[in-house]
Design a protein around this motif. Sequence first.
Motif, short mmCIF file in Angstrom:
data_model
loop_
_atom_site.label_atom_id
_atom_site.label_comp_id
_atom_site.label_asym_id
_atom_site.label_seq_id
_atom_site.Cartn_x
_atom_site.Cartn_y
_atom_site.Cartn_z
N GLN A 1 0.81 -1.21 0.00
CA GLN A 1 0.00 0.00 0.00
C GLN A 1 0.85 1.27 0.00
O GLN A 1 0.40 2.32 -0.43
CB GLN A 1 -0.93 0.06 1.22
CG GLN A 1 -1.67 -1.19 1.56
CD GLN A 1 -0.90 -2.10 2.49
OE1 GLN A 1 0.22 -2.48 2.21
NE2 GLN A 1 -1.50 -2.47 3.61
N LYS A 2 2.08 1.17 0.49
CA LYS A 2 2.96 2.34 0.58
C LYS A 2 3.46 2.79 -0.79
O LYS A 2 3.83 3.95 -0.95
CB LYS A 2 4.15 2.03 1.49
CG LYS A 2 3.75 1.76 2.92
CD LYS A 2 4.93 1.36 3.75
CE LYS A 2 4.49 0.98 5.16
NZ LYS A 2 5.59 0.48 5.97
N SER A 3 3.51 1.88 -1.78
CA SER A 3 4.06 2.23 -3.08
C SER A 3 3.13 1.86 -4.24
O SER A 3 3.57 1.86 -5.39
CB SER A 3 5.42 1.53 -3.27
OG SER A 3 5.27 0.13 -3.13
N CYS A 4 1.88 1.55 -3.93
CA CYS A 4 0.91 1.20 -4.97
C CYS A 4 -0.33 2.07 -4.82
O CYS A 4 -0.66 2.53 -3.72
CB CYS A 4 0.51 -0.27 -4.86
SG CYS A 4 1.87 -1.43 -5.09
N CYS B 1 1.72 -0.15 -9.30
CA CYS B 1 2.82 -0.09 -8.34
C CYS B 1 4.06 0.55 -8.96
O CYS B 1 4.33 0.38 -10.14
CB CYS B 1 3.14 -1.50 -7.84
SG CYS B 1 1.77 -2.28 -6.99
N VAL B 2 4.81 1.24 -8.12
CA VAL B 2 6.04 1.92 -8.53
C VAL B 2 7.18 0.90 -8.62
O VAL B 2 7.36 0.08 -7.71
CB VAL B 2 6.40 3.05 -7.55
CG1 VAL B 2 7.71 3.71 -7.94
CG2 VAL B 2 5.27 4.06 -7.48
N ARG B 3 7.92 0.98 -9.72
CA ARG B 3 9.13 0.16 -9.89
C ARG B 3 10.33 0.89 -9.30
O ARG B 3 10.27 2.08 -8.98
CB ARG B 3 9.38 -0.10 -11.37
CG ARG B 3 8.36 -0.98 -12.02
CD ARG B 3 8.72 -1.19 -13.49
NE ARG B 3 7.85 -2.17 -14.07
CZ ARG B 3 7.33 -2.07 -15.29
NH1 ARG B 3 7.58 -1.02 -16.04
NH2 ARG B 3 6.55 -3.02 -15.74
N ILE B 4 11.44 0.20 -9.19
CA ILE B 4 12.67 0.79 -8.65
C ILE B 4 13.09 2.02 -9.45
O ILE B 4 13.54 3.01 -8.89
CB ILE B 4 13.81 -0.26 -8.61
CG1 ILE B 4 13.47 -1.34 -7.57
CG2 ILE B 4 15.15 0.39 -8.29
CD1 ILE B 4 14.40 -2.53 -7.61
N HIS C 1 1.04 -1.75 -13.88
CA HIS C 1 -0.23 -2.35 -13.44
C HIS C 1 0.03 -3.83 -13.22
O HIS C 1 0.54 -4.52 -14.10
CB HIS C 1 -1.33 -2.14 -14.47
CG HIS C 1 -2.64 -2.67 -14.00
ND1 HIS C 1 -3.39 -2.02 -13.05
CD2 HIS C 1 -3.31 -3.80 -14.30
CE1 HIS C 1 -4.48 -2.73 -12.79
NE2 HIS C 1 -4.45 -3.82 -13.55
N THR C 2 -0.31 -4.32 -12.03
CA THR C 2 0.01 -5.69 -11.65
C THR C 2 -1.16 -6.29 -10.88
O THR C 2 -2.00 -5.56 -10.37
CB THR C 2 1.30 -5.73 -10.80
OG1 THR C 2 1.60 -7.07 -10.42
CG2 THR C 2 1.18 -4.88 -9.56
#
Length: 78
Positions: free
Chosen positions: A29-32, A47-50, A56-57
């Motif tokens: 939840q912190k990065s999506c 979600c955020v990638r590095i 979208h996942t």
Amino acid sequence: NHTSIRIPGIENIDGVLTFQNPNNSSTYQKSCSEIQVEHGDLLSATCVRIDGSRNHTSIRIPGIENIDGVLTFQNPNN
């Protein structure tokens, strides 16, 4: 009906929802964002990638059920 549940052990690993340790709290939840449950047991999110891009996942979470408009979760491993 607007409803929510806690599902343990889900993390964002480089933009992909991944089920890790069911004894740990979920951290995705912190990065999506745009988090939703579809088709009964499909958790999806962006979600955020590095590298900062967004992906979208989705991940199937056995044990999610809609009981008369209320989401419930029974860990099938318990």
